[in-house]
Design a protein around this motif. Sequence first.
Motif, PDB file in Angstrom:
ATOM      1  N   GLY A  48       4.781  13.461  -6.332  1.00  0.00           N
ATOM      2  CA  GLY A  48       4.033  12.960  -5.632  1.00  0.00           C
ATOM      3  C   GLY A  48       3.774  11.560  -5.954  1.00  0.00           C
ATOM      4  N   MET A  49       2.370  11.385  -5.542  1.00  0.00           N
ATOM      5  CA  MET A  49       1.608   9.741  -5.608  1.00  0.00           C
ATOM      6  C   MET A  49       1.161   8.980  -7.164  1.00  0.00           C
ATOM      7  N   ALA A  50       1.112  10.105  -8.423  1.00  0.00           N
ATOM      8  CA  ALA A  50       0.160  10.119  -9.524  1.00  0.00           C
ATOM      9  C   ALA A  50       0.884   9.436  -9.912  1.00  0.00           C
ATOM     10  N   GLY A  51       2.302   9.048 -10.399  1.00  0.00           N
ATOM     11  CA  GLY A  51       2.824   8.356 -10.550  1.00  0.00           C
ATOM     12  C   GLY A  51       3.261   6.477 -10.386  1.00  0.00           C
ATOM     13  N   LEU A  52       3.266   6.583  -9.278  1.00  0.00           N
ATOM     14  CA  LEU A  52       3.374   5.153  -8.349  1.00  0.00           C
ATOM     15  C   LEU A  52       1.494   4.878  -9.427  1.00  0.00           C
ATOM     16  N   VAL A  53       1.098   6.043  -8.882  1.00  0.00           N
ATOM     17  CA  VAL A  53      -0.750   5.382  -8.703  1.00  0.00           C
ATOM     18  C   VAL A  53      -0.894   4.692  -9.793  1.00  0.00           C
ATOM     19  N   LEU A  54      -0.509   5.371 -10.967  1.00  0.00           N
ATOM     20  CA  LEU A  54      -0.849   4.972 -12.681  1.00  0.00           C
ATOM     21  C   LEU A  54       0.319   4.055 -13.469  1.00  0.00           C
ATOM     22  N   ASP A  73       2.394   0.160  -1.119  1.00  0.00           N
ATOM     23  CA  ASP A  73       0.995  -0.485   0.088  1.00  0.00           C
ATOM     24  C   ASP A  73      -0.369   0.899  -0.021  1.00  0.00           C
ATOM     25  N   ARG A  74       0.040   2.570   0.014  1.00  0.00           N
ATOM     26  CA  ARG A  74      -1.201   2.623  -0.296  1.00  0.00           C
ATOM     27  C   ARG A  74      -1.252   2.892  -1.732  1.00  0.00           C
ATOM     28  N   ALA A  75      -0.812   2.902  -2.714  1.00  0.00           N
ATOM     29  CA  ALA A  75      -1.190   2.794  -4.656  1.00  0.00           C
ATOM     30  C   ALA A  75      -1.526   0.939  -4.426  1.00  0.00           C
ATOM     31  N   LYS A  76      -1.685   0.159  -3.616  1.00  0.00           N
ATOM     32  CA  LYS A  76      -2.263  -0.721  -4.453  1.00  0.00           C
ATOM     33  C   LYS A  76      -3.663  -0.891  -3.962  1.00  0.00           C
ATOM     34  N   LYS A  77      -3.907  -0.211  -2.522  1.00  0.00           N
ATOM     35  CA  LYS A  77      -4.863  -0.633  -1.735  1.00  0.00           C
ATOM     36  C   LYS A  77      -5.980   0.968  -2.395  1.00  0.00           C
ATOM     37  N   ALA A  78      -5.968   1.764  -3.121  1.00  0.00           N
ATOM     38  CA  ALA A  78      -6.369   2.448  -3.907  1.00  0.00           C
ATOM     39  C   ALA A  78      -6.871   1.490  -5.367  1.00  0.00           C
ATOM     40  N   VAL A  79      -6.408   0.897  -5.671  1.00  0.00           N
ATOM     41  CA  VAL A  79      -6.022   0.548  -7.284  1.00  0.00           C
ATOM     42  C   VAL A  79      -7.119  -0.604  -6.665  1.00  0.00           C
ATOM     43  N   GLU A  80      -6.779  -1.679  -5.142  1.00  0.00           N
ATOM     44  CA  GLU A  80      -8.081  -2.680  -5.123  1.00  0.00           C
ATOM     45  C   GLU A  80      -9.461  -2.010  -4.954  1.00  0.00           C
ATOM     46  N   LEU A  81      -9.499  -1.235  -4.032  1.00  0.00           N
ATOM     47  CA  LEU A  81     -10.857   0.043  -3.609  1.00  0.00           C
ATOM     48  C   LEU A  81     -11.542   0.317  -4.867  1.00  0.00           C
ATOM     49  N   ILE A  89      -7.709   7.496   1.085  1.00  0.00           N
ATOM     50  CA  ILE A  89      -5.999   7.388   1.346  1.00  0.00           C
ATOM     51  C   ILE A  89      -4.581   8.636   0.981  1.00  0.00           C
ATOM     52  N   GLY A  90      -4.394   8.233   2.564  1.00  0.00           N
ATOM     53  CA  GLY A  90      -3.044   9.007   2.045  1.00  0.00           C
ATOM     54  C   GLY A  90      -2.083   8.994   3.535  1.00  0.00           C
ATOM     55  N   ASN A  91      -1.246   9.460   3.163  1.00  0.00           N
ATOM     56  CA  ASN A  91      -0.065  10.100   4.435  1.00  0.00           C
ATOM     57  C   ASN A  91      -1.140  10.753   6.359  1.00  0.00           C
ATOM     58  N   GLY A  92      -0.740  10.405   7.445  1.00  0.00           N
ATOM     59  CA  GLY A  92      -0.981  10.725   7.846  1.00  0.00           C
ATOM     60  C   GLY A  92      -1.132  12.550   8.467  1.00  0.00           C
ATOM     61  N   MET A 151       5.009   7.799   6.045  1.00  0.00           N
ATOM     62  CA  MET A 151       5.696   7.675   5.165  1.00  0.00           C
ATOM     63  C   MET A 151       7.036   6.232   4.980  1.00  0.00           C
ATOM     64  N   GLY A 152       7.500   6.140   3.369  1.00  0.00           N
ATOM     65  CA  GLY A 152       7.798   4.707   3.905  1.00  0.00           C
ATOM     66  C   GLY A 152       6.771   3.439   2.795  1.00  0.00           C
ATOM     67  N   LYS A 153       4.915   4.312   2.484  1.00  0.00           N
ATOM     68  CA  LYS A 153       4.421   2.786   3.000  1.00  0.00           C
ATOM     69  C   LYS A 153       4.088   3.569   1.576  1.00  0.00           C
ATOM     70  N   GLU A 154       4.271   4.323   0.141  1.00  0.00           N
ATOM     71  CA  GLU A 154       3.576   4.216  -1.092  1.00  0.00           C
ATOM     72  C   GLU A 154       3.211   3.353  -1.805  1.00  0.00           C
TER      73      GLU A 154
END
Length: 265
Positions: free
Chosen positions: A98-104, A72-80, A44-47, A67-70
Amino acid sequence: MEGLQLQSQTDKKGKLYVIGIGPGSVEQLTIASRDAILNSDYIIGNGTYLDQVKELLNDQKIIRSHMGKEVDRAKKAVELAEDNVVSMVSGGDANVYGMAGLVLEVAEHHELDVDIEVLPGVTAITAGASVLGAPIVNDFAVISLSDLLTPWERIEKRLMAASEADFIISLYNPKSRQRNSNFRRAIEIIQKTRDGSSPVGLVKNALRGDSQEMKVTTLDKVLDYDDWVDMRTMILITTPESRIWGGNGMEKIITPRGYQRKYDY
């Protein structure tokens, strides 16, 4: 009960990687990051970042975003990640803007009960510094000029504090179409307390092959490049103790570590 709980944990096959892919080429990836991407079920990631590692994308399921969908990406990653091996890719280092903080944070909110591993990557300050020579071998501060999530008043305070404390300063996200004055405002703040002779390096697309560009100048002249600076540019503002070595487009910045005060060489 303990045996059943242990069995349940053993049976889980989910795993979530948050991967810093570095400057933008597979050659700059760590081996651990490369292996994680190759062995994931989902990427999963920005194109833009997915395109930078496209040669590693084969049988995985790819989820592209922009960009701007961070969130949504984090929620999808956690779900999968509940039942799959998932890699969330992030430019540079996943911990540096980067994405580490939001994903956690999302994983914590949803009480995700699988292993999460954050894999480091080369970030813009170290990539740019390697192009410029040796500008950050002493204490430095990294400040993003994006006021999308951080109020500008707080950014101003950080700029002034870092400048007054004589830190080498790296500016990230200096300029965009919506924020085309923040770079100039930041330089004007730093100029209030720092000598204009301080060397400044600007690197665009650091370590991205033929698209890489660099400029070496001084603090009192850096705004001559205001129109050249964009979101892909990393700026390093050193101190008067630093110096520029060389010429003819081959300039390097050297910041003394302090050995010269103790040794002869």
